[in-house]
Design an enzyme around this catalytic site. Sequence first.
Site, PDB file in Angstrom:
ATOM      1  N   TYR A   1      12.634  80.304  84.255  1.00 21.03           N
ATOM      2  CA  TYR A   1      13.252  81.899  83.857  1.00 21.03           C
ATOM      3  C   TYR A   1      14.218  81.622  82.683  1.00 21.03           C
ATOM      4  O   TYR A   1      14.118  82.582  81.493  1.00 21.03           O
ATOM      5  CB  TYR A   1      13.917  82.074  85.125  1.00 21.03           C
ATOM      6  CG  TYR A   1      15.079  83.150  84.721  1.00 21.03           C
ATOM      7  CD1 TYR A   1      14.671  84.493  84.454  1.00 21.03           C
ATOM      8  CD2 TYR A   1      16.495  82.880  84.762  1.00 21.03           C
ATOM      9  CE1 TYR A   1      15.659  85.420  84.154  1.00 21.03           C
ATOM     10  CE2 TYR A   1      17.537  83.930  84.331  1.00 21.03           C
ATOM     11  CZ  TYR A   1      17.015  85.455  84.195  1.00 21.03           C
ATOM     12  OH  TYR A   1      17.754  86.240  83.881  1.00 21.03           O
TER      13      TYR A   1
ATOM     14  N   LYS B   1      13.750  83.796  79.094  1.00 23.62           N
ATOM     15  CA  LYS B   1      14.998  84.562  78.264  1.00 23.62           C
ATOM     16  C   LYS B   1      15.439  84.018  77.000  1.00 23.62           C
ATOM     17  O   LYS B   1      15.620  84.669  76.058  1.00 23.62           O
ATOM     18  CB  LYS B   1      15.844  84.452  79.282  1.00 23.62           C
ATOM     19  CG  LYS B   1      15.813  85.251  80.672  1.00 23.62           C
ATOM     20  CD  LYS B   1      15.392  86.760  80.537  1.00 23.62           C
ATOM     21  CE  LYS B   1      16.635  87.806  80.222  1.00 23.62           C
ATOM     22  NZ  LYS B   1      16.263  89.035  80.180  1.00 23.62           N
TER      23      LYS B   1
ATOM     24  N   THR C   1      21.063  86.336  79.529  1.00 23.47           N
ATOM     25  CA  THR C   1      21.611  85.729  80.782  1.00 23.47           C
ATOM     26  C   THR C   1      22.515  84.360  80.021  1.00 23.47           C
ATOM     27  O   THR C   1      22.155  83.941  79.090  1.00 23.47           O
ATOM     28  CB  THR C   1      20.904  85.284  81.629  1.00 23.47           C
ATOM     29  OG1 THR C   1      21.484  84.336  82.532  1.00 23.47           O
ATOM     30  CG2 THR C   1      19.420  84.706  81.025  1.00 23.47           C
ATOM     31  N   ASP C   2      23.662  84.140  80.841  1.00 20.86           N
ATOM     32  CA  ASP C   2      24.277  82.979  80.500  1.00 20.86           C
ATOM     33  C   ASP C   2      23.304  81.592  80.574  1.00 20.86           C
ATOM     34  O   ASP C   2      23.845  80.607  80.297  1.00 20.86           O
ATOM     35  CB  ASP C   2      25.484  82.780  81.211  1.00 20.86           C
ATOM     36  CG  ASP C   2      25.482  82.802  82.888  1.00 20.86           C
ATOM     37  OD1 ASP C   2      24.332  82.843  83.201  1.00 20.86           O
ATOM     38  OD2 ASP C   2      26.444  82.933  83.691  1.00 20.86           O
ATOM     39  N   GLU C   3      22.455  81.939  81.516  1.00 12.49           N
ATOM     40  CA  GLU C   3      21.499  80.800  81.885  1.00 12.49           C
ATOM     41  C   GLU C   3      20.890  80.036  80.518  1.00 12.49           C
ATOM     42  O   GLU C   3      20.422  78.691  80.632  1.00 12.49           O
ATOM     43  CB  GLU C   3      20.404  81.146  82.692  1.00 12.49           C
ATOM     44  CG  GLU C   3      20.960  81.441  84.164  1.00 12.49           C
ATOM     45  CD  GLU C   3      20.084  81.398  85.251  1.00 12.49           C
ATOM     46  OE1 GLU C   3      19.205  80.597  85.372  1.00 12.49           O
ATOM     47  OE2 GLU C   3      20.534  81.870  86.309  1.00 12.49           O
TER      48      GLU C   3
HETATM   49  P1  NAD Z   1      15.691  92.787  88.898  1.00 16.72           P
HETATM   50  O1  NAD Z   1      14.732  91.527  89.228  1.00 16.72           O
HETATM   51  O2  NAD Z   1      16.822  93.126  90.011  1.00 16.72           O
HETATM   52  O3  NAD Z   1      14.939  93.959  88.180  1.00 16.72           O
HETATM   53  C1  NAD Z   1      14.171  93.643  87.052  1.00 16.72           C
HETATM   54  C2  NAD Z   1      13.644  95.236  87.187  1.00 16.72           C
HETATM   55  O4  NAD Z   1      12.479  94.818  85.968  1.00 16.72           O
HETATM   56  C3  NAD Z   1      12.403  95.882  88.267  1.00 16.72           C
HETATM   57  O5  NAD Z   1      13.043  96.971  88.418  1.00 16.72           O
HETATM   58  C4  NAD Z   1      11.066  95.408  88.061  1.00 16.72           C
HETATM   59  O6  NAD Z   1      10.271  96.346  88.706  1.00 16.72           O
HETATM   60  C5  NAD Z   1      11.104  95.745  86.502  1.00 16.72           C
HETATM   61  N1  NAD Z   1       9.980  94.978  85.555  1.00 16.72           N
HETATM   62  C6  NAD Z   1       9.610  93.532  85.976  1.00 16.72           C
HETATM   63  N2  NAD Z   1       8.683  93.358  84.970  1.00 16.72           N
HETATM   64  C7  NAD Z   1       8.533  94.643  84.373  1.00 16.72           C
HETATM   65  C8  NAD Z   1       7.337  95.143  83.231  1.00 16.72           C
HETATM   66  N3  NAD Z   1       6.616  94.098  83.122  1.00 16.72           N
HETATM   67  N4  NAD Z   1       7.746  96.098  82.819  1.00 16.72           N
HETATM   68  C9  NAD Z   1       8.415  96.939  83.241  1.00 16.72           C
HETATM   69  N5  NAD Z   1       9.389  96.826  84.395  1.00 16.72           N
HETATM   70  C10 NAD Z   1       9.310  95.615  84.757  1.00 16.72           C
HETATM   71  O7  NAD Z   1      16.721  92.265  87.615  1.00 16.72           O
HETATM   72  P2  NAD Z   1      18.217  92.508  87.478  1.00 16.72           P
HETATM   73  O8  NAD Z   1      19.081  91.355  88.373  1.00 16.72           O
HETATM   74  O9  NAD Z   1      18.516  93.843  87.493  1.00 16.72           O
HETATM   75  O10 NAD Z   1      18.274  92.086  85.855  1.00 16.72           O
HETATM   76  C11 NAD Z   1      18.006  92.894  84.795  1.00 16.72           C
HETATM   77  C12 NAD Z   1      18.251  92.107  83.522  1.00 16.72           C
HETATM   78  O11 NAD Z   1      19.358  91.408  83.394  1.00 16.72           O
HETATM   79  C13 NAD Z   1      17.167  91.083  83.393  1.00 16.72           C
HETATM   80  O12 NAD Z   1      16.445  90.782  81.948  1.00 16.72           O
HETATM   81  C14 NAD Z   1      17.857  89.747  83.516  1.00 16.72           C
HETATM   82  O13 NAD Z   1      17.479  88.433  83.011  1.00 16.72           O
HETATM   83  C15 NAD Z   1      19.213  89.947  83.104  1.00 16.72           C
HETATM   84  N6  NAD Z   1      20.534  89.401  83.880  1.00 16.72           N
HETATM   85  C16 NAD Z   1      20.513  89.714  85.014  1.00 16.72           C
HETATM   86  C17 NAD Z   1      21.800  88.874  85.714  1.00 16.72           C
HETATM   87  C18 NAD Z   1      21.864  89.019  87.116  1.00 16.72           C
HETATM   88  O14 NAD Z   1      23.005  88.398  87.911  1.00 16.72           O
HETATM   89  N7  NAD Z   1      21.136  89.733  88.067  1.00 16.72           N
HETATM   90  C19 NAD Z   1      22.766  88.243  85.116  1.00 16.72           C
HETATM   91  C20 NAD Z   1      22.647  88.292  83.560  1.00 16.72           C
HETATM   92  C21 NAD Z   1      21.379  89.030  83.123  1.00 16.72           C
HETATM   93  O1  DAU Z   2      23.609  83.524  85.485  1.00 13.01           O
HETATM   94  C1  DAU Z   2      22.963  84.738  85.584  1.00 13.01           C
HETATM   95  C2  DAU Z   2      21.435  84.754  86.355  1.00 13.01           C
HETATM   96  O2  DAU Z   2      22.276  84.845  87.701  1.00 13.01           O
HETATM   97  C3  DAU Z   2      20.576  85.515  85.946  1.00 13.01           C
HETATM   98  O3  DAU Z   2      20.366  85.405  84.840  1.00 13.01           O
HETATM   99  C4  DAU Z   2      19.720  85.716  87.023  1.00 13.01           C
HETATM  100  O4  DAU Z   2      18.729  86.866  86.723  1.00 13.01           O
HETATM  101  C5  DAU Z   2      20.216  85.831  88.426  1.00 13.01           C
HETATM  102  O5  DAU Z   2      19.116  85.822  89.412  1.00 13.01           O
HETATM  103  C6  DAU Z   2      21.163  84.859  88.478  1.00 13.01           C
HETATM  104  O6  DAU Z   2      20.522  83.657  88.730  1.00 13.01           O
HETATM  105  P1  DAU Z   2      20.994  82.258  89.862  1.00 13.01           P
HETATM  106  O7  DAU Z   2      20.128  81.446  89.939  1.00 13.01           O
HETATM  107  O8  DAU Z   2      22.381  82.149  89.611  1.00 13.01           O
HETATM  108  O9  DAU Z   2      21.112  83.402  91.042  1.00 13.01           O
HETATM  109  P2  DAU Z   2      20.796  83.256  92.644  1.00 13.01           P
HETATM  110  O10 DAU Z   2      21.300  84.294  93.329  1.00 13.01           O
HETATM  111  O11 DAU Z   2      19.552  82.992  92.873  1.00 13.01           O
HETATM  112  O12 DAU Z   2      21.698  82.080  93.102  1.00 13.01           O
HETATM  113  C7  DAU Z   2      22.986  81.919  92.974  1.00 13.01           C
HETATM  114  C8  DAU Z   2      23.321  80.499  93.298  1.00 13.01           C
HETATM  115  O13 DAU Z   2      23.285  80.454  94.903  1.00 13.01           O
HETATM  116  C9  DAU Z   2      22.569  79.428  92.566  1.00 13.01           C
HETATM  117  O14 DAU Z   2      23.551  78.274  92.318  1.00 13.01           O
HETATM  118  C10 DAU Z   2      21.600  78.877  93.698  1.00 13.01           C
HETATM  119  C11 DAU Z   2      22.279  79.199  95.009  1.00 13.01           C
HETATM  120  N1  DAU Z   2      21.507  79.830  96.202  1.00 13.01           N
HETATM  121  C12 DAU Z   2      20.675  80.787  96.087  1.00 13.01           C
HETATM  122  C13 DAU Z   2      19.963  81.300  97.157  1.00 13.01           C
HETATM  123  C14 DAU Z   2      19.018  82.467  96.792  1.00 13.01           C
HETATM  124  C15 DAU Z   2      21.519  79.094  97.464  1.00 13.01           C
HETATM  125  O15 DAU Z   2      22.392  78.114  97.631  1.00 13.01           O
HETATM  126  N2  DAU Z   2      21.039  79.623  98.483  1.00 13.01           N
HETATM  127  C16 DAU Z   2      19.896  80.628  98.552  1.00 13.01           C
HETATM  128  O16 DAU Z   2      19.311  80.906  99.254  1.00 13.01           O
END
Ligand code: NAD
Ligand code: DAU
Length: 373
Positions: free
Chosen positions: A161, A165, A135-137
């Site tokens: 988190y 990562k 992730t970019d985080e």
């Molecule tokens: P998600 O939370 O929707 O899905 C995570 C999945 O992993 C789920 O299906 C869960 O059951 C499975 N999981 C959790 N713990 C596990 C374990 N111990 N063993 C096997 N499976 C397990 O997450 P996502 O949003 O699809 O993100 C996927 C990946 O991409 C993550 O590594 C996250 O850090 C990364 N990522 C997400 C975003 C985003 O915007 N969502 C952006 C950048 C990177």
């Molecule tokens: O940047 C990549 C990341 O993006 C991934 O690594 C994470 O897995 C993914 O969950 C996401 O993280 P964020 O914290 O950015 O996503 P989230 O959807 O939780 O929040 C997006 C923005 O919106 C953040 O600035 C917090 C804000 N927010 C979120 C929620 C859930 C609100 O203002 N209100 C809310 O209820």
Amino acid sequence: MSRLLVTGGAGFIGANFVRYWLEHHPEDRVVVLDALTYAGNRSSLPPEDERWRWVEGDVVDRAGNEQLLREEEIDTVVHFAAESHVDRSIESPQRFVEVNVVGTNALLEAVRRVWGESEEGGLSPTPRRFHHVSTDEVYGSLGPADPPVREATPYAPNSPYAASKAAADHLVRAYFETYRLPVTLSNCSNNYGPYHYPEKLIPLFIVNLLEGRELPVYGAGINVRDWLHVEDHCRGLEAILLRGLPGETYNVGSRNERTNLEVVEGLCDAVDRAFAAEPELSKHFASAPPAAGVPSRSKIHFVKDRPGHDLRYAIDPSKLERELGWSPRVEFDEGLAATVRWYLDHERWWREILGRGGYRGWIARQYGRPSEL
Ligand code: NAD
Ligand code: DAU
């Protein structure tokens, strides 16, 4: 032909990736390993067939990982499995360390052992790859005038988190430097699109609107995220798997920075437009604001900020564009409208989640509104 192990394939991005890969690489075999935590959904995946196999299991289980790698003769690992929600990591960080750090190490170690065995007998006939999805985080928060992060930007994670990562990323790099494991890494910005668990900003706010609930924007809504459609992320991962170089990291993003308030306002307008174009929606989702002729923006409500809330993420994807020929295709307003449409058309998928005790418990703890559930 490749034999892929996709961890976390029942989550948001993992499920989109599995669908993408099965469609674009019909000759390959895909094995999904997922622990089905609250964020995992079997219903996000297509029905199992001879081309792909479902395995419920935990990546923390090294011996289980080894057995699966041997049994399926896996040559490509795409590691999505993680605890991924920043707000949940603030509530209870322990599980993030267990899954994201210990789990990644258990998978790396299993791969090192299994792939190492055949290396002793000579070079493997198929090229191998361990791809880690990050992730970019991990780069931390930017100020308003800072340039977007590049692959060489130092890590400065702020949430539990992001820290977990970052630790996992360091382990993956260490396995390349120490054991020459053929790894690649990608650091991606915020994704949006179908099958997104309705706890993250965009899907939560869509279902809240359809149910007539308020939209809880943290702080003043000024935090900036860099949004990428999940299908563009899947294409980026494909480019890295097919053409990326071992040991390299690639940033994935689409130069699409928006404040949260801009995203939420755009989302409200997309919902209003969908209702205006299709009067039947007002009958079906009678509690949604446009069903009563009220703009969805009226539901925006500012709430207490997230602790340690990173102000701005912005990613520079030029290495991926220049070296691997990738570029994003989905324009944000169109992608947002398509995402709203997807939630309108897949009510059964999200209603099943809204009915779960774990989901309702989280919403009650985070937003303190059990009576509205
Ligand atoms: P998600 O939370 O929707 O899905 C995570 C999945 O992993 C789920 O299906 C869960 O059951 C499975 N999981 C959790 N713990 C596990 C374990 N111990 N063993 C096997 N499976 C397990 O997450 P996502 O949003 O699809 O993100 C996927 C990946 O991409 C993550 O590594 C996250 O850090 C990364 N990522 C997400 C975003 C985003 O915007 N969502 C952006 C950048 C990177
Ligand atoms: O940047 C990549 C990341 O993006 C991934 O690594 C994470 O897995 C993914 O969950 C996401 O993280 P964020 O914290 O950015 O996503 P989230 O959807 O939780 O929040 C997006 C923005 O919106 C953040 O600035 C917090 C804000 N927010 C979120 C929620 C859930 C609100 O203002 N209100 C809310 O209820």
